[in-house]
Scaffold this motif. Structure first.
Motif, mmCIF file in Angstrom:
data_model
loop_
_atom_site.group_PDB
_atom_site.id
_atom_site.type_symbol
_atom_site.label_atom_id
_atom_site.label_comp_id
_atom_site.label_asym_id
_atom_site.label_seq_id
_atom_site.Cartn_x
_atom_site.Cartn_y
_atom_site.Cartn_z
ATOM 1 N N THR A 199 33.976 -20.707 -109.956
ATOM 2 C CA THR A 199 34.903 -21.346 -109.113
ATOM 3 C C THR A 199 35.617 -22.532 -109.803
ATOM 4 O O THR A 199 35.402 -23.061 -110.616
ATOM 5 C CB THR A 199 34.236 -22.830 -108.115
ATOM 6 N N LEU A 200 37.005 -22.699 -109.549
ATOM 7 C CA LEU A 200 38.110 -23.265 -110.165
ATOM 8 C C LEU A 200 37.975 -24.565 -109.430
ATOM 9 O O LEU A 200 38.864 -24.180 -108.694
ATOM 10 C CB LEU A 200 39.370 -22.290 -110.612
ATOM 11 N N THR A 201 38.322 -25.939 -110.077
ATOM 12 C CA THR A 201 38.866 -27.002 -108.892
ATOM 13 C C THR A 201 40.074 -26.957 -109.944
ATOM 14 O O THR A 201 39.935 -28.076 -111.218
ATOM 15 C CB THR A 201 37.722 -27.913 -109.302
ATOM 16 N N VAL A 202 41.411 -27.179 -108.980
ATOM 17 C CA VAL A 202 42.515 -28.027 -109.904
ATOM 18 C C VAL A 202 43.248 -28.686 -108.496
ATOM 19 O O VAL A 202 42.526 -28.789 -107.428
ATOM 20 C CB VAL A 202 43.701 -26.913 -110.093
ATOM 21 N N PRO A 203 43.795 -30.370 -109.150
ATOM 22 C CA PRO A 203 43.914 -31.049 -107.913
ATOM 23 C C PRO A 203 45.198 -30.442 -107.705
ATOM 24 O O PRO A 203 46.158 -29.227 -108.308
ATOM 25 C CB PRO A 203 44.463 -32.094 -109.073
ATOM 26 N N GLY A 211 58.690 -40.686 -118.718
ATOM 27 C CA GLY A 211 58.383 -40.770 -119.853
ATOM 28 C C GLY A 211 57.077 -40.777 -120.443
ATOM 29 O O GLY A 211 56.238 -41.945 -121.146
ATOM 30 N N SER A 212 55.785 -40.174 -119.599
ATOM 31 C CA SER A 212 54.849 -40.735 -119.825
ATOM 32 C C SER A 212 53.569 -38.823 -120.129
ATOM 33 O O SER A 212 54.361 -38.730 -120.488
ATOM 34 C CB SER A 212 53.995 -40.937 -118.963
ATOM 35 N N GLY A 213 53.056 -39.762 -120.526
ATOM 36 C CA GLY A 213 51.552 -38.141 -121.061
ATOM 37 C C GLY A 213 51.650 -37.375 -120.478
ATOM 38 O O GLY A 213 51.210 -38.161 -119.034
ATOM 39 N N PHE A 214 51.528 -36.196 -119.924
ATOM 40 C CA PHE A 214 50.333 -35.749 -119.647
ATOM 41 C C PHE A 214 49.443 -34.529 -119.879
ATOM 42 O O PHE A 214 49.198 -34.018 -120.469
ATOM 43 C CB PHE A 214 51.318 -34.322 -118.367
ATOM 44 N N GLU A 215 48.241 -35.621 -119.566
ATOM 45 C CA GLU A 215 47.135 -34.254 -120.118
ATOM 46 C C GLU A 215 46.651 -32.872 -118.682
ATOM 47 O O GLU A 215 46.188 -33.394 -117.412
ATOM 48 C CB GLU A 215 46.251 -35.317 -119.996
ATOM 49 N N TYR A 216 46.527 -31.932 -119.143
ATOM 50 C CA TYR A 216 46.757 -30.929 -118.154
ATOM 51 C C TYR A 216 45.662 -30.635 -117.810
ATOM 52 O O TYR A 216 45.545 -30.098 -116.564
ATOM 53 C CB TYR A 216 47.044 -29.626 -119.222
ATOM 54 N N MET A 217 44.059 -31.046 -118.656
ATOM 55 C CA MET A 217 43.081 -30.833 -118.006
ATOM 56 C C MET A 217 42.454 -32.012 -117.785
ATOM 57 O O MET A 217 41.370 -31.813 -117.197
ATOM 58 C CB MET A 217 42.009 -30.540 -119.348
ATOM 59 N N PHE A 218 43.064 -32.861 -116.930
ATOM 60 C CA PHE A 218 42.227 -34.292 -116.118
ATOM 61 C C PHE A 218 41.967 -33.890 -114.940
ATOM 62 O O PHE A 218 42.812 -33.083 -113.978
ATOM 63 C CB PHE A 218 43.616 -35.152 -115.836
ATOM 64 N N ASN A 219 40.854 -33.945 -114.774
ATOM 65 C CA ASN A 219 40.245 -33.606 -113.057
ATOM 66 C C ASN A 219 40.828 -31.897 -113.096
ATOM 67 O O ASN A 219 39.887 -31.367 -111.903
ATOM 68 C CB ASN A 219 41.018 -33.706 -111.705
ATOM 69 N N VAL A 220 40.107 -31.433 -114.182
ATOM 70 C CA VAL A 220 40.281 -29.524 -113.992
ATOM 71 C C VAL A 220 38.533 -29.138 -114.405
ATOM 72 O O VAL A 220 38.627 -29.558 -114.910
ATOM 73 C CB VAL A 220 41.254 -28.943 -114.413
ATOM 74 N N SER A 221 38.020 -28.233 -113.765
ATOM 75 C CA SER A 221 36.849 -27.274 -113.946
ATOM 76 C C SER A 221 36.886 -26.283 -113.374
ATOM 77 O O SER A 221 37.429 -26.317 -112.842
ATOM 78 C CB SER A 221 35.878 -28.523 -113.263
ATOM 79 N N ALA A 222 35.845 -25.502 -113.746
ATOM 80 C CA ALA A 222 35.846 -24.250 -113.737
ATOM 81 C C ALA A 222 33.948 -23.697 -114.014
ATOM 82 O O ALA A 222 33.256 -24.455 -114.871
ATOM 83 C CB ALA A 222 36.699 -23.242 -114.484
ATOM 84 N N GLU A 226 26.590 -16.954 -112.420
ATOM 85 C CA GLU A 226 26.242 -15.989 -113.449
ATOM 86 C C GLU A 226 26.455 -16.874 -114.949
ATOM 87 O O GLU A 226 25.246 -17.197 -115.460
ATOM 88 C CB GLU A 226 26.800 -15.142 -113.709
ATOM 89 N N ASP A 227 27.213 -17.428 -115.157
ATOM 90 C CA ASP A 227 27.780 -17.669 -117.081
ATOM 91 C C ASP A 227 27.777 -19.443 -117.430
ATOM 92 O O ASP A 227 27.399 -20.596 -117.951
ATOM 93 C CB ASP A 227 28.756 -17.419 -117.027
ATOM 94 N N GLY A 228 27.968 -20.594 -115.459
ATOM 95 C CA GLY A 228 27.394 -21.715 -115.845
ATOM 96 C C GLY A 228 28.957 -22.294 -115.846
ATOM 97 O O GLY A 228 29.766 -21.848 -115.535
ATOM 98 N N ASN A 229 29.103 -23.936 -116.410
ATOM 99 C CA ASN A 229 30.464 -23.844 -116.410
ATOM 100 C C ASN A 229 31.187 -23.263 -117.621
ATOM 101 O O ASN A 229 30.442 -23.328 -118.794
ATOM 102 C CB ASN A 229 29.904 -25.290 -117.195
ATOM 103 N N ILE A 230 32.440 -22.807 -117.548
ATOM 104 C CA ILE A 230 33.198 -22.386 -118.071
ATOM 105 C C ILE A 230 34.550 -22.820 -118.462
ATOM 106 O O ILE A 230 35.478 -22.263 -118.350
ATOM 107 C CB ILE A 230 33.018 -21.370 -117.622
ATOM 108 N N THR A 231 34.628 -24.211 -117.941
ATOM 109 C CA THR A 231 35.987 -25.085 -118.128
ATOM 110 C C THR A 231 36.293 -24.865 -119.180
ATOM 111 O O THR A 231 37.671 -24.675 -119.600
ATOM 112 C CB THR A 231 35.556 -26.583 -117.913
ATOM 113 N N SER A 232 35.352 -24.629 -120.403
ATOM 114 C CA SER A 232 35.870 -24.813 -121.932
ATOM 115 C C SER A 232 37.472 -22.713 -121.730
ATOM 116 O O SER A 232 38.069 -22.677 -122.304
ATOM 117 C CB SER A 232 35.387 -24.459 -123.198
#
Length: 541
Positions: A199-203, A211-222, A226-232
């Motif tokens: 399950t992949l959760t993406v906004p 001009g601001s910075g952008f954090e790609y992994m903000f509010n992103v999870s997987a 069987e494998d558990g948390n695989i956000t990494s």
């Protein structure tokens, strides 16, 4: 035993004898080497004694004296060694045993083997003999009397892996055999699957200022069942340029240990003026232009405002992030004239998704030079002298200014995916349309006809004879209808429009006002379609 016998009348008359007492010969017992029972079947005395017999040289058939261990449980698959014994009248005892196999065992040549079908995910497959036999729960037993391994588990091996070690999905036929006798074997089926996808959760959208910075992994999870948390393990593509206004589609992807891959996309909206609503995002910005640059058209306003819209309704759709047409909902009087104008843009497919910007047009027209003449004479001559200034510079040509609009960069990757998130609503009141002269005239006409019908109805109110006729009822109906439509016309005009002095032959509101005016005109014709004599004739009937 030494026994002495004597005469009763003369004890001196005696003789000695020797008596020998033996145990006789031992009985014999016959028991089958093995028995089989189905899982869950009945196994009572009849099954225990099936094929069992006992005899003794002195006592004969003594099968009825056989006793046995009651240890077989047909509710549990496996093998059970049952002991049997019989004792003759001399106390001689004979022993034997039999192995009872419960379940689908394959029996042959003094060995029995059992194994089961199994299912695994790709990530769990190693392809070794140990893994295959262990996953199948394979076991083998020797039941050959006289064999040192009698009643004991013996080693098993795989004679045909069926392609199972390839670590791919499918069904594979694996043959497992007794290592001491490969002819005693059982075939089972191994099924390899991918398991559940992660399950992949993406906004759905993210809005950031220029001009601001952008954090790609903000509010992103997987997560994976069987494998558990695989956000990494989540990876992303498509860099975001935060230095310029634009819409950038960033695609995220994650793969679990079974090879299941899931993708989703997020639209990154750079710029503080984006409005996101109902699955659409629209952007436009204020602009300021010189009068010489302006022609006053809708397409020009879109270009100057850098208006752009994208569709963000479904992350899993291939069309997610596609470019949408932008329409001008209201020019706010924008034309080739100096001033300030509020222009409203909307997504053409969803006009409720809109944004309003301020357009400023400044006057840069060239001014004629002014020559001041000073007269120091105290006496004003009768005819003022003609002053010719040949040294005045010619009027400057208006500068030609070319403005190239800054394009809005929109990136569209090919892959899509998602999870929905709330979208910000645009603030401020909804913009109003233009009050064109044709709308004003039609609305006033509808109002006049409405009041005329009301006055006509009131004038006939006291005519009781006419009131009872069908025509009288029609007059009242037409009067009420006309009044209602006249009021509606004025209310709609006041609520929807603001007068800017513009004149247009037709627009969307003019169609409504024309329809209202037409209905009332029919009402006027209806009340005059018969004269009073015809009413009297109708009443007398």
């Amino acid at each position: 035993y030494n026994i002495t016998l004597s005469v009763v009348e003369d004890s001196t008359a005696q003789i000695g004898v020797k008596a020998t007492v033996g145990t006789g010969r031992a009985p014999t017992i016959n028991v089958p080497a093995y028995k089989q029972a189905a899982l869950g079947s009945a196994f009572g005395d009849a099954q225990y004694m099936s094929g069992v017999s006992a005899s003794d040289p002195e006592d004969g058939n003594i099968t009825s004296r056989v006793v046995f261990d009651r240890i077989v449980n047909t509710g549990i698959e496996g093998y059970y060694t049952v002991g049997y014994s019989v004792t003759d009248s001399d106390g001689n005892t004979a022993y034997s045993s039999s192995i009872v196999f419960v379940g689908p065992w394959v029996v042959g040549n003094g060995y029995a083997i059992n194994a089961h079908d199994f299912s695994k995910r790709v990530a769990q497959v190693t392809g070794t003999v140990t893994e295959m036999t262990g996953s199948a729960g394979a076991q083998a037993v020797c039941f050959e009397r006289g064999n040192p391994s009698y009643g004991r588990a013996v080693a098993v091996t795989v004679t045909d892996d069926g392609g199972y070690p390839s670590k791919r999905t499918g069904s594979f036929r694996i043959v497992i055999a007794v290592q001491a006798d490969l002819s005693v074997a059982k075939a089972i089926t191994a099924t390899v699957t991918l398991g559940n996808p992660p399950t992949l959760t993406v906004p759905v959208t993210r809005t950031i200022p220029v001009g601001s910075g952008f954090e790609y992994m903000f509010n992103v999870s997987a997560n994976d069942s069987e494998d558990g948390n695989i956000t990494s393990k989540v990876v992303h593509n498509n860099p975001v340029n935060t230095s310029a206004v634009g819409a950038y589609r960033v695609t995220y992807s994650v793969t679990d240990s079974d090879g299941n891959n899931v993708q989703k996309s997020c639209m990154v909206l750079v710029g503080s003026g984006w409005v996101v609503r109902g699955g659409y995002a629209i952007y436009a910005e204020d602009f300021a232009k010189k009068l010489s640059e302006v022609t006053g058209t809708s397409s020009e306003a879109r270009r100057f405002a850098k208006a752009v819209a994208v569709w963000v309704g479904d992350q899993s759709s291939p069309s997610f992030g596609r470019f949408m047409a932008v329409s001008v909902l209201s020019l706010g009087g924008y034309k080739k004239a100096a001033g300030h104008y509020d222009i409203t843009f909307a997504v053409q497919e969803a006009t409720s998704v809109r944004t309003t910007i301020r357009a400023t047009v400044s006057d840069d027209s060239p001014k004629a030079p002014v020559t001041n003449v000073t007269n120091n004479n105290t006496t004003t001559p009768a005819t003022p002298p003609v002053v010719i200034n040949n040294e005045a510079p010619p009027a400057a040509e208006p500068p030609q200014i070319t403005v190239e609009p800054t394009p809005v960069e929109v990136n569209y990757p090919t892959e899509t995916a998602i999870t929905d998130e709330p979208t910000p609503e645009s603030g401020g009141p909804e913009p109003t349309g233009n009050w064109y002269l044709i709308d004003l005239l039609l609305a006033i006409g509808a109002m006049i006809l409405g009041f005329w019908l009301m006055a006509y109805a009131l004038r006939r109110k006291d005519d009781e004879e006419m009131q009872n006729t069908t025509r009288g009822k029609q007059i009242r109906m037409w009067g009420v209808l006309g009044i209602a439509f006249g009021i509606i016309a004025i209310v709609v005009l006041l609520l929807t429009q603001q007068f800017d002095g513009d004149m247009r032959m037709i627009d969307i509101w003019a169609i409504l006002f024309a329809a209202i005016f037409g209905v009332e005109l029919l009402a006027v014709i209806g009340v005059h379609s018969k004269n009073r004599d015809e009413w009297d004739a109708e009443r007398s009937i």
